[in-house]
Design an enzyme around this catalytic site. Structure first.
Site, short mmCIF file in Angstrom:
data_model
loop_
_atom_site.label_atom_id
_atom_site.label_comp_id
_atom_site.label_asym_id
_atom_site.label_seq_id
_atom_site.Cartn_x
_atom_site.Cartn_y
_atom_site.Cartn_z
N TRP A 338 39.02 30.59 44.25
CA TRP A 338 39.60 29.75 43.21
C TRP A 338 40.07 30.60 42.04
CZ3 TRP A 338 36.39 27.40 38.82
CH2 TRP A 338 35.28 28.20 38.54
N ASP A 339 39.60 31.87 42.02
CA ASP A 339 39.99 32.81 40.98
C ASP A 339 41.50 32.87 40.80
OD1 ASP A 339 37.45 33.29 42.05
OD2 ASP A 339 37.45 35.40 41.50
N GLU A 478 26.56 28.61 40.22
CA GLU A 478 26.01 28.74 41.57
C GLU A 478 24.50 28.89 41.59
OE1 GLU A 478 29.81 30.90 43.73
OE2 GLU A 478 28.45 32.12 42.52
N LYS A 591 24.58 30.09 35.43
CA LYS A 591 25.21 31.36 35.74
C LYS A 591 26.48 31.60 34.92
CE LYS A 591 27.22 34.02 39.58
NZ LYS A 591 27.57 34.01 41.03
N GLN A 592 27.32 30.57 34.79
CA GLN A 592 28.64 30.76 34.20
C GLN A 592 29.18 29.44 33.67
OE1 GLN A 592 29.83 31.65 38.39
NE2 GLN A 592 31.83 30.96 37.70
#
Length: 756
Positions: A338-339, A478, A591-592
């Site tokens: 998806w980056d 994640e 995580k993000q």
């Protein structure tokens, strides 16, 4: 210039990534020509994948064309074989080359200065070369040369558990009257790749080669040459290389094609080809350069990210994408995530729109594979794989092996379905920025309709609550998998359905023939669209009762509250003490960017109060365990008025690979982070955006440290240069195309012609 001013063998792998050169067709890591003990010498050709015994199809390491060894009386002149008297190596980003200057003393006291220039041609993408300037400082004698094409290379050469060879030898012979030629094929699909090299040695314009002999040594093609070297006199040793694959020419014509290309290369010569290459680099920088007044160090770091990102995208091939580590390393096998759509595509849509179209066309080529993926998993429509290579099948492995040999089930591909929404969002974003109606009508709309079908089949109706839910998913964070009703996923699913419902109505009215053809092709009916309307209005979007605080997923607020309170010398979060005794999945540490990523993508759906509340809440709980995270927090920090923290986040992102913040630059450059850095500068500090009507908006928020910012973008009918000074004044120049009105801080401003 990115400079390495001392040699440390333990930093070799990092610098091999930092100094990797690419031209969209192939990339070669920044290994030393003579070879070193610690090295992962790789040449990857964009789109050449192979599986063999691995878990997944990955970029196959092609024969190493680079090796060029020099000897004096059997003593190798190399940085690990001699005493280093001086050492400098640098990536020249402006000219797209790697340069080196070393002075070495062998064990018999002979001192040799070796300077070099290496480039991968952007003018002719099958050509590459390295030139050594060799000067014996205190001796004269015969210098022997080995020109090697090394076909013994493997993937993961420094990881015993994961080593794999993706090619087998088909030819090893002289290229022509001189030179070497090696041909290999991939083990699964038997795709052939040929590499030819020629070495020339010249002194004062004259050929000084005395001996020239070719040897076939197994999987190494070796050409031996020698010449008489004189003390204080410099010889120019140039290695020319040409690479083609069966993707461009028939395998029977590979060697002949390379021979002809080499003749043209030699006729052009090193200097002239390098000049053509530099002009091509200059053209890239003309589009994509970012100039910051007031912070040269940060400006260089930003340019570093732009350099690697713009250099790697293919100039012509719509069947390849951009891997998460570009063409710079082995991690993630060169797969697209998806980056591409959410982090890299905006950069290309504004600076290189033709490349952006090719990236999106890649998804269309693999639409049937996405349909097959959905069917395999029991869904409808098109489900794009979490990791995509060349054939569109899911390449994320089901199992992961740890260094100690233990295995654990990898559920990423099973649950991270938000990649399908990202593909849809990328298409909508590309069309909004470029107004590429042709792509929308003939490719994009079909993808969008099929992704909507996927989300319809993914939504589950809960009768007692009269709502639709999405169970067992993993959002961008994640560290919590799987969960029910990840708010990011649910919002994006709803957006996908809403967007396609409106698109169908628009296409039916404005492009009735194309819409009718599409509807017939995919069997789309008004009844099906009506069902989408019913579902999107009832998708559950969890939040804390009585507040506007979005709940990352159902049950998130019931987890143990743990906050980030300390940062290291690089301004990176320090893992909270509580995580030593409590699993991360049992805490609110993430995580993000997850909810904050949602706020970034669908900002128009949230008011200012909601945005500020959620940014503040989740910022204190985000570890930035992914390189995708800091840039998003920088952009959103600016949006909520947290400018100082946004600037810190930008610096973290910009220097991520240069200072190896995550300790994994050896595996390649973080491509999504590079795109995020550009977005932070242009969308964040410059405040650039395009609304649904296609109008450009600029709402600058330059930091105190900057005295000015200049960059260039394409809009549908114009090419613009935007300059913002330290007082936040905006000057817009039309470099090409029509004059346009830009909304600066909400007020219409007329862009002026460059000569006006």
């Amino acid at each position: 210039m990115v400079v390495q001013d001392n040699y440390n063998p333990y930093e070799n792998l990092k610098y091999e990534s930092l100094f990797c050169l690419t031209n969209g067709y192939l990339g070669t890591r920044g290994s030393h020509e003579e070879g070193t003990a610690r090295s992962i010498p790789c040449t990857y050709i964009n789109g050449v994948f192979d599986k063999s015994e691995t878990f997944m199809r990955e970029l196959a390491n092609m024969p190493n064309w680079l090796t060029l060894k020099l000897y004096v009386e059997k003593e190798l002149i190399g940085i690990e074989n001699c005493d280093i008297l001086s050492f400098t190596r640098a990536l020249n980003m402006k000219r797209g080359c790697l340069v080196k200057s070393v002075c070495l003393r062998d064990r018999k006291g002979r001192e040799t200065r070796v300077e070099s220039v290496r480039f991968i041609s952007r003018a002719h993408v099958h050509r590459m070369a390295v030139r050594l300037y060799v000067t014996p400082l205190n001796y004269s004698g015969i210098i022997e040369i080995e020109n090697i094409i090394d076909g013994t290379v493997i993937n993961f050469c420094d990881a015993p558990r994961f080593k794999v060879k993706h090619t087998y030898l088909t030819k090893n012979e002289a290229l022509d009257e001189s030179g070497a030629y090696l041909e290999v094929a991939t083990r699964d699909n038997h795709l052939h790749e040929g590499c030819g090299t020629v070495v020339q040695a010249v002194q004062e314009g004259k050929d000084v080669v005395k001996t020239n002999v070719f040897h076939d040594f197994g999987e190494q093609a070796v050409e031996f040459l020698d010449f008489d070297a004189c003390q204080g006199e410099t010889a120019e040793l140039t290695k020319y290389a040409v690479i083609y694959t069966e993707r461009e020419v028939k395998k029977e014509a590979l060697k002949e094609t390379i021979q002809q290309e080499m003749k043209g290369f030699l006729q052009t010569g090193f200097e002239a080809e390098f000049e053509l290459h530099q002009k091509a680099c200059e053209a890239l920088w003309k589009e994509a350069d970012i100039q910051i007044e007031g912070d040269e160090e940060l400006n260089k770091a930003i340019r570093f990210n732009v350099f690697h990102l713009m250099s790697t995208a293919s100039e012509s091939d719509s069947h390849v994408n951009i891997g998460a580590k570009l063409l710079h390393g082995e991690e993630y096998g060169g797969h697209a995530f998806w980056d591409t759509e959410l982090f890299m595509l905006p950069f290309f849509a504004y600076t290189f729109p033709k490349k952006a179209r090719r990236l999106e066309t890649y998804r269309y080529h693999l639409l049937d594979a996405a349909r097959g993926n959905a069917q395999k998993n029991g869904f409808q429509g098109a489900q794009y794989p979490w990791e995509s290579a060349d054939d569109g099948t899911e390449q994320c492995p089901d199992w992961t092996i740890e260094p100690d040999g233990t295995c654990y089930r990898c559920y990423v591909a099973v649950y991270e379905h938000h990649v399908t929404a990202a593909v849809a969002f990328g298409i909508a974003n590309y069309v909004r920025i470029t107004k590429d109606t042709d792509f929308l009508l003939h490719m994009g709309a079909e993808i969008l309709m099929e992704t909507a079908r996927f989300w319809m089949s993914r939504c589950q109706y809960i009768e007692e609550k009269n709502r639709y839910e999405i169970h067992k998913v993993t959002g961008p964070d994640e560290w919590h998998e799987p969960v029910d009703n990840n708010v990011y996923t649910n919002y994006l699913a709803r957006w996908n359905l809403r967007y396609v419902i409106a698109l169908a109505e628009q296409l039916e009215q404005e492009h009735p023939e194309e819409y009718r053809n599409l509807a017939e092709k995919i069997h789309l009916t008004k009844e099906e669209i009506a069902s989408w309307q019913q579902v999107q209005g009832k998708i559950y979007l969890p939040k804390k009762e009585g507040t506007q605080l979005l709940e990352q997923f159902e049950g998130y607020f019931d987890l143990k509250e743990v906050l980030i309170e300390k940062y290291d010398k690089n301004d990176w979060p320090i893992r909270p003490e509580a995580l030593k005794t409590t699993k991360t999945s049992q805490t609110q540490i993430i995580k993000q960017a997850d909810v904050v990523m949602l706020l970034h993508l669908l900002g128009e759906e949230f008011d200012e109060e909601t945005t500020k509340l959620n940014y503040s809440y989740y910022e204190k709980r985000t570890m930035h365990g992914s390189s995708l995270s800091p840039s998003i927090y920088a952009i959103m920090g600016l949006k909520v008025g947290d400018a100082s923290k946004a600037y810190r986040y930008l610096r973290r992102a910009a220097f991520l690979d240069l200072v190896d913040l995550q300790g994994n630059t050896r595996e390649g450059i973080h491509a999504a982070n590079a795109g995020g850095v550009w977005q932070t500068v242009v969308f964040g500090f410059a405040g650039l955006s395009t609304d649904d009507a296609g109008r450009l908006h600029i709402n600058p928020k330059l930091p105190e440290e900057w005295k000015g910012l200049t960059f260039r973008i394409h809009c549908p009918e114009s090419w613009l240069q935007i300059h913002i000074d330290g007082e936040q004044h905006v000057d817009i120049t039309v470099l090409d195309g029509k004059e346009v009105d830009i909304l600066v801080n909400g007020k219409a401003v007329k862009a002026h012609k460059a000569d006006a």
